[in-house]
Structures are given as C-alpha cells and as structure tokens.
Design an enzyme around this catalytic site. Structure first.
Site, PDB file in Angstrom:
ATOM      1  N   ASP A   1       0.796  -1.223   0.000  1.00 42.36           N
ATOM      2  CA  ASP A   1       0.000   0.000   0.000  1.00 42.36           C
ATOM      3  C   ASP A   1       0.831   1.277   0.000  1.00 42.36           C
ATOM      4  O   ASP A   1       0.310   2.351   0.282  1.00 42.36           O
ATOM      5  CB  ASP A   1      -0.922   0.007   1.225  1.00 42.36           C
ATOM      6  CG  ASP A   1      -0.161  -0.008   2.534  1.00 42.36           C
ATOM      7  OD1 ASP A   1       0.997  -0.449   2.546  1.00 42.36           O
ATOM      8  OD2 ASP A   1      -0.726   0.424   3.558  1.00 42.36           O
ATOM      9  N   GLU A   2       2.097   1.180  -0.351  1.00 39.10           N
ATOM     10  CA  GLU A   2       2.972   2.339  -0.213  1.00 39.10           C
ATOM     11  C   GLU A   2       4.066   2.293  -1.278  1.00 39.10           C
ATOM     12  O   GLU A   2       4.623   1.237  -1.557  1.00 39.10           O
ATOM     13  CB  GLU A   2       3.596   2.322   1.184  1.00 39.10           C
ATOM     14  CG  GLU A   2       4.399   3.536   1.553  1.00 39.10           C
ATOM     15  CD  GLU A   2       4.974   3.416   2.971  1.00 39.10           C
ATOM     16  OE1 GLU A   2       5.667   4.354   3.385  1.00 39.10           O
ATOM     17  OE2 GLU A   2       4.735   2.392   3.642  1.00 39.10           O
TER      18      GLU A   2
END
Length: 474
Positions: free
Chosen positions: A105-106
C-alpha cells in the site's frame, strides 16, 4: 537534491481495513480491525473509525478488543489486497518508469523521470489526477506527499492523512521540519526519542543546533551522522525501480527497557508472527531467520539460523527465533527487538517426509486452535481440516441457495454468514452448521466502482480537497 517537488509518496489510507469496508457494505463507516485473531494476535490495520477508540497497528488484539469491543474483527485476505495493490501500482507505473514499492500500500514515484511533472504546479496536478484515478479504479482513497526528496515526500504524505495531498515547496523544508518532533524523522523510535529528550533535544531544530559531533556522541556514529543530515533536510536517495527484496523484517523499540525474560520471549513470538504476516503479504518465503537485540547499553546483537528450505510457516519461524534468543543474554535489559527472514523465495519447501506419510502434520497444526497456526501455503487437503477451522471471520463463502457472502463469526458448531457483495446493499445474516454441505469457501469478489464515485472525483479534482501547495497544509 532536486529543485522541484517531483518525488511523490503514496500511502493508501488504512489499506486492509478500507479494502474490507469497500467489499462489505455493512461495514462502511464502521470500526474495522484486521489482524491475527488468536490469543497472541496483533492488529495489522485499524480503520479510522476504530482509531477513534485508540486502536492502532501492532497493538495486541486482546487490547484492541477491550478498547473497541463492538468493532468488526477480521483476519487478513492477502490475495485480495494484492489484487488491489496491483491495480494501484499499475497507475503509478503509468506516471513513471521509476516506481519503488515499499509494501502493498505504499510506494515512491519519480515524476520527473516519467516527464509527468517538472515543477510545483505540474507535480500538484499529477498528484490530484493520481488520487482521482485510484478512487475511480478501486473505490479506495490514498494520501499523497510531494517534495524534492524521499524523506520529505513521506513526511508530507503522513501530514496529508487521511485522504489528502500535501506539497512541500523546495526551500521551505527547514522551516517546515524545525518545529516538528524528532520522532517525525525516519528511524527515530521511542527509545531514541527518549534518549534525545533526556539530552534536551525534542524538536528537529534542536537536533540541528546540537551539531553533528554531539549527535554522534549521543547515539553513535552511523545514527548520529544520519540524524544530522535529516535535521538539515538533506536526502539525495534516488527512487529505485522494482528493487529486489532481500529480506523481510519487523522490529519494535520499547519506551522502557524490558528486563523480564518471559516478556522478552513473548515479544519475540509476536514479532515472528508479524514478520510471517508481512512475508506472506509479499507472497514470499525464506530460509534464514534473523534475530536482532539492542540492549540497554545500545549494543546490538544479531543471531541467525538457516533452515533446510524456504518457509512461511509461523510455527517454524517462531521456534527458530526462540532458539536464537536462547543464545542472547538479556539480563541488563532490552530496548529493541527484531525478527527477520532472508534468503527469500516465492515458494515453500515443506517437510517431504511428513508429506510422504500423510497429512498428519498439517492436521495437527490446524487443530492448534487459531487461524495463525495454519500455514497459508501448506498442502492441506480440504477434508483434512476440521470444518470449524475453515470459517474465519471476514473470509469469502458461497451458499448454494443464498449466493456469495462472508463469514461474520463461528463457534459451537455454527457459522454466521452475512450475504452481500461489494455493489449490493447491506445484506442479511444467516446461521448454518459448520458442516453444511451447501456452504463452501470462495474467492473474493472484485471491487466494483459504485455510482456517484465519478462526481466525487470531479469535486476532488476541482480543488475541493485543498491540495496544500504551501508546506504543512492537509
């Protein structure tokens, strides 16, 4: 460092929990906690509704349940999260060939390398378009930071949370960082922060004023040099595309040194489980287990053990970490513990002898009483797993009569299912026997963008989000 804010950092908002809310209409706007639900489970992600009660990632699940007893508690669905992550990473790669994923998610993106941005205004517009595209494709939200360096872009995205955009203008970095807590800087955990506080250093400005020599004296050569550079907003690290993951690790720094050996052993077990969770989330396994211990006097010890083959079995990793801990003296106190796995592969090598004599080892593991004890990649025959252990909260099922749904809970020979889909209204709840022949596990349904999302995106793109061209706005 460059002279334009063309490094972008994207951080999806409460990713696992947000994905669960998007796929389960009955949970939208509700407190959701994702993590291990066993007696030693920890929180992986908490929705913002759950954070209001003080629940946060890495918290023991028992403590989370006491703080938010009415929240929905779900086990992770990593294959589902990976499918969403692949869509998001595809959008990032459309912006630039230089995309550096940090997790599901990053990621960092070098906008200049893709000619997607060359100054503040073009970078801001690229960030706005990216957030709109993510919302359009996945229905989820992410926060964006834009700056002239990776460190500052990550700090900006943190300031932007949730669901915002912050751009730090080149030349304003020192003024922005100065009043911030030293804990804002990467690598400054509770123990280092407390050590600096006792020396009278609590802000980034005070770090810079202390000088490099004093910081080296306080926290050691490598850390001291790094801290001083960060305090001056210096960071020339490039965005590295698709770097190969060499290891997966987790570590915790403790506010107060741990002296109790039993507590140290418990922390190592928890760290091992978190490490395996992260390993599985990346679709990896590993051969070498590494234990890291930083003692009361800042001396750091590492111990490692190499297995016969790669594994993602939490029991194997826990036991190896425990053996490594046996060789470390912790009587003076421990301020940091870490567990890692290296020698990575994208497959597991199970115990061939155990497989040759049958599925007994896997049955025994499944009988252990918690979902975390069942290895995701283990070759367990469906019939060999007791029915009660197949129904884990949050996982997808399908009933021959009622269609798709998800497990809300199970126990005492019963399983409760809520029948709904990502695009439906909140569904009805029904209860079945755990061995009901018409109920079976199923794959997650894909997220479908709901009507009205386009209008919300248009509003966001028109400036409703206040994209924060001046440093520090969110």
């Amino acid at each position: 460092m460059r002279n334009a804010p063309t490094i972008l950092h994207l951080d999806m908002d409460a990713f696992y929990a947000q994905a669960e809310q998007a796929s389960k209409p009955s949970l939208r706007g509700k407190a959701v906690v994702v993590g291990g639900l066993g007696p030693r489970g920890v929180v992986a992600t908490a929705s913002y509704e759950a954070r209001v009660f003080g629940v946060h990632s890495a918290m023991p699940m028992g403590q989370a349940r006491r703080l938010a007893p009415n929240a929905a508690y779900l086990v992770p669905r990593f294959s589902f999260y990976r499918s969403i992550s692949e869509q998001v990473m595809g959008l990032l790669r459309a912006l630039s060939p230089l995309v550096e994923p940090l997790s599901l998610d990053e990621a960092f993106v070098d906008l200049e390398a893709g000619e997607a941005a060359w100054d503040s205004e073009s970078a801001r517009l690229a960030g706005i378009r990216l957030r709109a595209d993510i919302r359009r494709v996945t229905g989820l939200t992410g926060s964006v930071g834009l700056a002239a360096s990776k460190m500052l872009a990550k700090i900006a995205s943190e300031e932007a949370k949730p669901d915002g955009l912050v751009l730090i203008e080149p030349g304003t970095e020192r003024a922005l960082l100065g009043p911030m807590s030293v804990r804002t800087l990467p690598g400054v955990g509770p123990a280092t922060g407390d050590h600096l506080r006792r020396a009278g250093i609590t802000t980034v400005d005070e770090l810079a004023e202390a000088g490099e020599d004093e910081l080296v004296r306080l926290v050691g050569k490598a850390h001291g040099h790094g801290l001083y550079a960060m305090a001056l907003a210096r960071d020339d690290r490039p965005v590295v595309a698709e770097r190969e993951t060499k290891s997966v690790s987790v570590e915790d720094t403790y506010d107060v040194d741990i002296h109790d050996r039993t507590r140290v052993e418990l922390e190592v077990r928890r760290l091992a489980e978190r490490c395996v969770s992260r390993l599985r989330g990346a679709g990896l396994s590993g051969r070498t287990i590494v234990l890291k211990v930083r003692r009361y006097d800042f001396s750091t010890l590492t111990r490692s053990e190499t297995l016969r083959g790669p594994t993602d079995d939490p029991t194997v990793v826990r036991e190896a970490a425990a053996r490594l801990l046996d060789s470390v003296d912790t009587t003076g106190g421990v301020r940091l513990l870490g567990v890692g796995v290296s020698g990575l592969a994208d497959f597991t090598q199970e115990d061939l002898f155990a497989q040759a004599v049958g599925e007994g080892r896997d049955e025994e593991r499944a009988e252990g009483g918690g979902e975390e004890t069942v290895p995701a990649a283990a070759p367990v025959v469906e019939e060999a797993v007791p029915a009660a252990h197949r129904w884990r909260p949050g996982h997808d099922v399908r009933h021959a009569e009622f269609g798709p749904g998800w497990v809300q809970g199970s126990g005492l020979g019963r399983v409760t299912v809520r029948f709904e889909t990502p695009e439906s209204e909140p569904g009805r709840v029904r209860t079945f026997r755990v061995d009901d022949p018409e109920l079976e596990s199923s794959d997650p349904l894909p997220l479908v963008r709901r009507p009205g999302d386009g209008a919300a995106i248009a509003a966001a793109g028109s400036g409703a989000e206040n994209p924060g061209v001046s440093a520090g706005n969110s």
